[in-house]
Scaffold this motif. Sequence first.
Motif, short mmCIF file in Angstrom:
data_model
loop_
_atom_site.label_atom_id
_atom_site.label_comp_id
_atom_site.label_asym_id
_atom_site.label_seq_id
_atom_site.Cartn_x
_atom_site.Cartn_y
_atom_site.Cartn_z
N GLY A 20 0.73 -1.39 0.05
CA GLY A 20 0.12 0.05 0.09
C GLY A 20 0.77 1.34 0.07
O GLY A 20 0.49 2.27 0.58
N GLU A 42 -1.67 -4.44 2.77
CA GLU A 42 -0.66 -3.76 3.28
C GLU A 42 -0.29 -4.60 4.61
O GLU A 42 -1.04 -4.41 5.38
CB GLU A 42 -0.96 -2.31 3.69
CG GLU A 42 0.16 -1.42 4.26
CD GLU A 42 1.60 -1.60 3.68
OE1 GLU A 42 2.49 -1.98 4.46
OE2 GLU A 42 1.77 -1.40 2.60
N GLY A 44 2.10 -3.55 6.74
CA GLY A 44 2.08 -2.56 7.98
C GLY A 44 0.69 -1.97 8.50
O GLY A 44 -0.36 -2.41 7.85
N ALA A 45 0.99 -1.29 9.54
CA ALA A 45 -0.25 -0.82 10.16
C ALA A 45 -0.88 0.32 9.46
O ALA A 45 -2.02 0.77 9.91
CB ALA A 45 0.35 -0.20 11.75
N GLN A 46 -0.44 0.99 8.60
CA GLN A 46 -1.02 2.17 7.77
C GLN A 46 -0.58 2.02 6.22
O GLN A 46 0.77 1.90 6.10
CB GLN A 46 -0.68 3.47 8.45
CG GLN A 46 -0.99 4.58 7.66
CD GLN A 46 -2.45 4.84 7.54
OE1 GLN A 46 -3.06 4.66 8.37
NE2 GLN A 46 -2.95 5.18 6.30
N TRP A 47 -1.46 2.22 5.50
CA TRP A 47 -0.92 2.39 3.99
C TRP A 47 -0.11 3.71 3.78
O TRP A 47 -0.19 4.73 4.61
CB TRP A 47 -2.28 2.63 2.92
CG TRP A 47 -3.20 3.56 3.26
CD1 TRP A 47 -4.33 3.41 4.07
CD2 TRP A 47 -2.90 5.12 2.97
NE1 TRP A 47 -4.97 4.77 4.18
CE2 TRP A 47 -4.11 5.73 3.64
CE3 TRP A 47 -2.00 5.78 2.29
CZ2 TRP A 47 -4.21 7.07 3.38
CZ3 TRP A 47 -2.26 7.18 2.39
CH2 TRP A 47 -3.27 7.72 2.75
N VAL A 175 -8.79 -0.77 0.78
CA VAL A 175 -7.42 -0.95 1.17
C VAL A 175 -7.22 -1.25 2.54
O VAL A 175 -7.74 -0.52 3.48
CB VAL A 175 -6.84 0.61 1.15
CG1 VAL A 175 -5.39 0.65 1.51
CG2 VAL A 175 -6.97 0.93 -0.27
N ALA A 177 -4.79 -2.65 5.82
CA ALA A 177 -3.62 -2.74 6.45
C ALA A 177 -3.52 -3.62 7.67
O ALA A 177 -4.52 -4.37 7.92
CB ALA A 177 -3.39 -1.21 7.31
N ALA A 178 -2.40 -3.93 8.07
CA ALA A 178 -2.02 -4.99 9.00
C ALA A 178 -2.58 -6.61 8.40
O ALA A 178 -3.05 -7.07 9.20
CB ALA A 178 -2.65 -4.62 10.36
#
Length: 384
Positions: A20, A42, A44-47, A175, A177-178
């Motif tokens: 992302g 994605e 990670g914790a945030q795009w 989208v 995340a995580a």
Amino acid sequence: MDEKEGDVLAFDFQAVVIGGGAVGLACAAALGRGLGPTLVLEAGAQWGAGISSRNSEVIHAGLYYPTGSLKHRLCLRGRRMLYDDLARRGIPHRKCGKLVVATDDDELAEIEALARRARDNGVEGVRMLGRDAVARMEPELHTAGALWSAETGIFDSHAHMLALVGDIEGGGGHVVAAAPLEGASPHAGGYRLRTGGADPAGITTRVLVNAAGLAAPDVAARIEGMPAGAIPRQRFAKGCYFGLTGRSPFRHLIYPAPVDGGLGVHATIDLAGRVRFGPDVEWLPPEATVSGLDHAVPAERAATFETAIRRYWPGLPEGALFPDYAGIRPKLSEPGAPAADFLVQGTPDHGLPGLVNLFGIESPGLTASPAIAEQVMGLLAPDV
């Protein structure tokens, strides 16, 4: 969701993009427009919090790259597309231009060679400037001459990525995340994916795009049937940035002559007028892994930065630098070797229909992202 509608298998999504960041979001927005609802996974914790949040937010003109390479062609095309898109959406940006400066006659010869390459690459608004002309533009610079690039600019990359998220969701996509990819396997003319994280899921998709940035080789290795020989060896290069206290001494971006692995410790200005210097280049050990990467900026590196900066800005005050942030670049070449091109793989490269892998997408990947998305669409066209 594997129900059939007539003779057509109904997938959960027409396309899934792994990653992302700016490139992954650009690909997903294009796929959403061309194919239908698209999912971005994605890890990670945030795009947008990986490579895309740890760069200079510079729109590159296309000066540096070997003529005819993907970096050259996609940077030029992407830069023109990006400026148009930013203007259309009203996203903050500024075509401020940049000076690539030479501090002695040897560097001047390098800069003149760079100017010839830029012209061969079809870059607009490029010209050489003498010492006096540079001094009129930037009085605090020490130079023997410089290359002026009028098309270089800066922009709010996070606002741009947010707009792409809006495009994806407006087309019925999501989208998430995580949600790391655990594995993928060919399935009924598409792919079945397994995701991890707090809410594991099974997903089917018609096409799959690996835009996982630093983790792209790891993701490719989790796709069943992906030939091991088609997954490139990747190295990591860390680049630190230092901020400048006090007023900006420059009105344009200032770059030194390029160095091994990067473009030298340059001065960039953000849209608020703040100045940062970097990145430098630190090749990490070959055994470095994505999970073990460290983004800390050691304060003691300031001394090396001061030495590099004072070559072109002798007036840098003592103690004016502070540690800002660091980024990691995915390299497909070894230290001292010529920089490798982007590697964009379609079915002819790995034998898996409906799969595109993006490897080594470092600078100018942010600038090139709209054109990379266009390239991905073209590679997938025979499979959809």
